[in-house]
Scaffold this active site. Structure first.
Site, PDB file in Angstrom:
ATOM      1  N   LYS A  51       9.973  -0.808   2.994  1.00  0.00           N
ATOM      2  CA  LYS A  51      10.882  -1.946   3.081  1.00  0.00           C
ATOM      3  C   LYS A  51      11.531  -2.083   4.451  1.00  0.00           C
ATOM      4  CE  LYS A  51      11.034  -3.629  -1.258  1.00  0.00           C
ATOM      5  NZ  LYS A  51      10.845  -5.045  -1.610  1.00  0.00           N
ATOM      6  N   SER A 302       4.413   3.824  -1.436  1.00  0.00           N
ATOM      7  CA  SER A 302       5.369   2.869  -0.874  1.00  0.00           C
ATOM      8  C   SER A 302       6.753   3.421  -0.596  1.00  0.00           C
ATOM      9  CB  SER A 302       5.481   1.650  -1.800  1.00  0.00           C
ATOM     10  OG  SER A 302       5.991   2.028  -3.062  1.00  0.00           O
TER      11      SER A 302
END
Length: 322
Positions: A51, A302
Site C-alpha cells: 500500500k 501483499s
C-alpha cells in the site's frame, strides 16, 4: 483509465523511496506445488505492505497547496499506515477513518506515523459517509484505498519489479480486496509478460469481486467475517471493476483455513511474517485452487502487518503437519 505508462511514471516517483522488495523462493514449496514459485515480498515494504506504493505516488503527485490542505482516507489498516507514513514524508497532515475492530498493531503503527484516527463501528456506520463529512468540514484531499488512478498506478509497480527480476511468467497470483493491486499488477503483466495469465484471489467469505468478475455485474458484501481483514472491502470500485474485467484472466476464492495453512508454511519454512490477506495468492497455489504444475508462477505477498499472538492462536487451531 489507468495505463502502464502511469505505472512507469509511478516507478520513477518511488525510486529511492519505496523498497525494491526481494523475490523469495523455496525448494520445498516448489516440490509441494510442482511449480517454480517466485514470491514478491511486499510484507517487507515500508509500512509493511504494498500500500505504501500507491499512497506515496498519489500524495507525491499533489501540488504543494493541495498537500497543505491535509490528506484524508478510510482504511482497515494497511492503507491507513501507508497514507500516514507517506504524508509524514511529504509534509502533510493525515486523518484516517478506521474501524474500531481494526487490528491493534495496524492502529498503533498508523498513530505512530503521526496520523489522526477517527474510529467508527462498521456494523452501524459507513466509512465513506464519515469521510465525506470530514471532507466537507475541512476540505482535505481524499485518497481512497483502491479506487484512485494514482493509487492503482503505484500498486502496479510491485508486479513490474517482480517481472523485471524474475523474467517471463506463466501465471501471476494476486490478492484482491478492492482491486487496486490486482488492477495495477494486471497492467504490468500485460505490458511485460503478455502470455502470463493473471488470476485474482479472494477469501471465500468475501467473494464479491469474484462474483462481479464472472457475472459482469458489480456485487457487494457487508462486513464479511474473513480473517483476511485487508479483503473486507465492500466491492470493487468504479475504476477497478472495469480494469479487472478487462485485464484479469480469472478469479478464484480460498477458505480461511487455506490462508492459515499458507501463512504457517511461509512463517515456519521461509521465515517470512505475512498476514492472512498477504497469502491469498500463495494459498490458491498451495491448496490447489489454481493449477500451477509445471509453470513459473509469480505470487505477490501483499503485506505482513499482523498481531503475532493472534497469528499463533490461528496456527494452534491447525493439526500438526505430517
Amino acid at each position: 483509465m489507468v495505463t502502464y505508462e502511469d505505472v512507469k511514471a509511478a516507478a520513477e516517483r518511488l525510486r529511492g523511496v519505496a523498497h525494491r522488495t526481494p523475490v523469495a523462493t523455496s525448494r520445498t514449496l516448489d516440490e509441494r506445488t510442482g511449480a517454480r514459485l517466485l514470491l514478491k515480498c511486499e510484507n517487507l515494504q515500508r509500512a509493511g505492505a504494498f500500500k505504501f506504493r500507491g499512497a506515496y505516488n498519489a500524495i507525491a503527485k499533489l501540488r504543494p497547496e493541495e498537500r497543505a490542505r491535509g490528506i484524508l482516507t478510510y482504511s482497515s489498516g494497511n492503507h491507513a499506515q501507508a497514507i500516514a507514513l507517506a504524508s509524514r514524508l511529504l509534509g502533510a497532515r493525515a486523518t484516517i477513518v478506521m474501524p474500531g475492530n481494526a487490528p491493534a498493531t495496524k492502529r498503533r503503527a498508523t498513530e505512530g506515523y503521526g496520523a489522526r484516527i477517527v474510529p467508527y463501528d462498521p456494523a452501524t456506520a459507513k466509512r465513506e459517509e464519515i469521510a465525506e463529512g470530514l471532507r466537507r468540514e475541512g476540505d482535505p484531499v481524499l485518497i481512497p484505498p483502491y479506487d484512485h488512478a494514482d493509487v492503482v498506478a503505484g500498486q502496479g509497480t510491485a508486479a513490474k519489479e517482480l517481472i523485471e527480476e524474475a523474467g517471463e511468467l506463466d501465471l501471476l497470483l494476486v490478492c484482491c480486496g478492492g482491486g487496486g493491486l490486482l488492477s495495477g499488477s494486471a497492467l504490468s503483466a500485460r505490458a511485460l509478460a503478455p502470455r502470463c495469465r493473471v488470476v485474482g484471489v479472494e477469501p471465500e467469505l468475501a467473494d464479491d469481486a469474484t462474483r462481479s468478475f464472472k457475472t459482469g455485474i458489480l456485487h457487494t458484501v457487508s462486513n464479511p467475517p474473513t480473517i483476511a481483514d485487508g479483503a473486507r472491502t465492500p466491492s470493487l470500485g468504479t475504476l477497478t471493476f472495469p480494469l479487472v474485467r478487462q485485464y484479469v484472466d480469472d478469479m478464484v476464492t480460498v477458505s480461511d483455513e487455506d490462508l492459515v495453512r499458507a501463512m504457517r508454511f511461509v512463517w515456519e519454512r521461509m521465515k517470512l511474517v505475512v498476514e492472512p490477506t498477504g497469502v491469498l495468492g500463495l494459498a490458491a497455489a498451495f491448496s490447489g485452487k489454481v493449477a500451477v504444475q509445471g509453470q513459473r508462477v509469480g505470487v505477490i505477498l501483499s503485506g505482513g502487518n499482523v498481531d503475532l499472538a493472534w497469528a499463533a492462536e490461528l496456527f494452534g487451531r491447525l493439526p500438526p503437519e505430517a
